[in-house]
Write a protein that holds these residues in place. Structure first.
Motif, PDB file in Angstrom:
ATOM      1  N   CYS A 158       0.840  -1.188   0.000  1.00  0.00           N
ATOM      2  CA  CYS A 158       0.000   0.000   0.000  1.00  0.00           C
ATOM      3  C   CYS A 158       0.878   1.243   0.000  1.00  0.00           C
ATOM      4  N   ALA A 159       0.680   2.127  -0.978  1.00  0.00           N
ATOM      5  CA  ALA A 159       1.475   3.346  -1.076  1.00  0.00           C
ATOM      6  C   ALA A 159       1.146   4.334   0.031  1.00  0.00           C
ATOM      7  N   THR A 160      -0.012   4.173   0.667  1.00  0.00           N
ATOM      8  CA  THR A 160      -0.438   5.127   1.684  1.00  0.00           C
ATOM      9  C   THR A 160       0.031   4.737   3.077  1.00  0.00           C
ATOM     10  N   CYS A 161      -0.210   3.469   3.481  1.00  0.00           N
ATOM     11  CA  CYS A 161       0.112   3.064   4.846  1.00  0.00           C
ATOM     12  C   CYS A 161       1.267   2.074   4.934  1.00  0.00           C
ATOM     13  N   GLY A 162       1.704   1.537   3.785  1.00  0.00           N
ATOM     14  CA  GLY A 162       2.848   0.633   3.787  1.00  0.00           C
ATOM     15  C   GLY A 162       2.538  -0.810   4.115  1.00  0.00           C
ATOM     16  N   THR A 163       1.283  -1.158   4.388  1.00  0.00           N
ATOM     17  CA  THR A 163       0.938  -2.532   4.746  1.00  0.00           C
ATOM     18  C   THR A 163       1.038  -3.457   3.536  1.00  0.00           C
ATOM     19  N   LYS A 187      -1.197  -5.954   3.482  1.00  0.00           N
ATOM     20  CA  LYS A 187      -2.521  -6.571   3.549  1.00  0.00           C
ATOM     21  C   LYS A 187      -3.415  -6.120   2.403  1.00  0.00           C
ATOM     22  N   HIS A 188      -3.097  -4.987   1.816  1.00  0.00           N
ATOM     23  CA  HIS A 188      -3.849  -4.510   0.659  1.00  0.00           C
ATOM     24  C   HIS A 188      -2.926  -3.624  -0.176  1.00  0.00           C
ATOM     25  N   GLY A 189      -3.446  -3.124  -1.292  1.00  0.00           N
ATOM     26  CA  GLY A 189      -2.628  -2.296  -2.169  1.00  0.00           C
ATOM     27  C   GLY A 189      -2.451  -2.948  -3.522  1.00  0.00           C
ATOM     28  N   LYS A 190      -1.610  -2.344  -4.355  1.00  0.00           N
ATOM     29  CA  LYS A 190      -1.447  -2.850  -5.718  1.00  0.00           C
ATOM     30  C   LYS A 190      -0.554  -4.088  -5.730  1.00  0.00           C
ATOM     31  N   PRO A 191      -0.809  -5.008  -6.648  1.00  0.00           N
ATOM     32  CA  PRO A 191      -0.043  -6.256  -6.684  1.00  0.00           C
ATOM     33  C   PRO A 191       1.330  -6.070  -7.339  1.00  0.00           C
ATOM     34  N   THR A 233      -0.294   4.972  -9.234  1.00  0.00           N
ATOM     35  CA  THR A 233       0.397   5.589  -8.096  1.00  0.00           C
ATOM     36  C   THR A 233       0.311   4.722  -6.848  1.00  0.00           C
ATOM     37  N   GLY A 234      -0.669   3.815  -6.817  1.00  0.00           N
ATOM     38  CA  GLY A 234      -0.871   2.967  -5.657  1.00  0.00           C
ATOM     39  C   GLY A 234      -1.783   3.567  -4.617  1.00  0.00           C
ATOM     40  N   HIS A 235      -2.298   4.772  -4.865  1.00  0.00           N
ATOM     41  CA  HIS A 235      -3.156   5.424  -3.876  1.00  0.00           C
ATOM     42  C   HIS A 235      -4.585   4.892  -3.884  1.00  0.00           C
TER      43      HIS A 235
END
Length: 226
Positions: free
Chosen positions: A66-71, A73-77, A160-162
């Motif tokens: 995740c580009a926002t929180c760094g986890t 667990k979710h976000g772009k593959p 951007t991953g956002h």
């Protein structure tokens, strides 16, 4: 490989596709009321990556960031073991699209007209400077313009991953009847830098799609439809 390889396919109900997915993907599919769009899209992505890498589609591993929180667990593959390969996937009720490139982070999005057919679309999606693009449009022309604009913005935010952490109205794009372009980034989040955006032709007349890549190089699209 070409600059950006894109595959599109109609959503199908085919239990054989489940064999291509990993345990986590099958669990996520099981939690959905209609698993077919998810299964179709992720099988499509695995086959696309397999074609580009020579790997068995069943053996491909993805990780999320995740580009926002760094986890994770979710976000772009991202494809494990292939740091120079960038991927994106999108799907709706009836169509799925996947993209792969080595140019930079990529986002792809497909939208059907029905997804934009609601009264609040302008306030949810558009900056005030963009609303004039739609002033004289009605019926399918209006829905097509909305779907084009939404696909462009969503593709950029996926690249951007956002994702929708950034308000789409803060991502300004060109008018729907001219070539796709990111005009301005108003969000407080760090702007993405050089970004190329292209509309992607779909075989379904009530769908629009777009791809965005974080690069200053021109995009050469290689589009295939199943």
């Amino acid at each position: 490989m070409s600059s950006v390889v894109i595959r599109a396919t109609p959503v199908v109900d085919d239990a054989r596709l489940l064999d291509l997915l990993d345990d986590g993907e099958r669990e996520r599919a099981d939690r959905r009321r209609d698993p077919n769009p998810f299964v179709t899209a992720h099988a499509l992505l695995r086959r696309l990556v397999a074609d580009e890498t020579g790997a068995d589609p069943r053996a491909i591993e993805f990780e999320k960031r995740c580009a926002t929180c760094g986890t994770d667990k979710h976000g772009k593959p991202h494809v494990v073991g292939h740091r120079d390969l960038f991927v994106s996937v999108s799907y709706g009720e009836r169509a799925a699209v996947a993209a792969v490139t080595r140019l930079g982070e990529v986002g792809v999005d497909v939208e059907d007209f029905a997804s934009t057919d609601f009264d609040g679309f302008p306030s949810v999606t558009l900056d005030a400077s963009e609303q004039g693009y739609f002033a004289d449009l009605t019926g399918n022309d209006l829905l097509a313009a909305r779907a084009t604009t939404w696909a462009r913005k969503e593709a950029i935010l996926k690249a951007t991953g956002h994702g929708l952490v950034v308000d789409p109205s803060e991502v300004l794009v060109s008018a729907p009847d001219v070539p796709a372009e990111l005009l301005e980034w108003k969000a407080k989040e760090h702007p993405p830098g050089p970004t190329q955006v292209r509309d992607v032709s779909m075989p379904w007349p009530d769908h629009r799609a777009a791809v965005a890549v974080l690069t200053d190089r021109e995009l050469d699209l290689d589009v295939h439809t199943a």
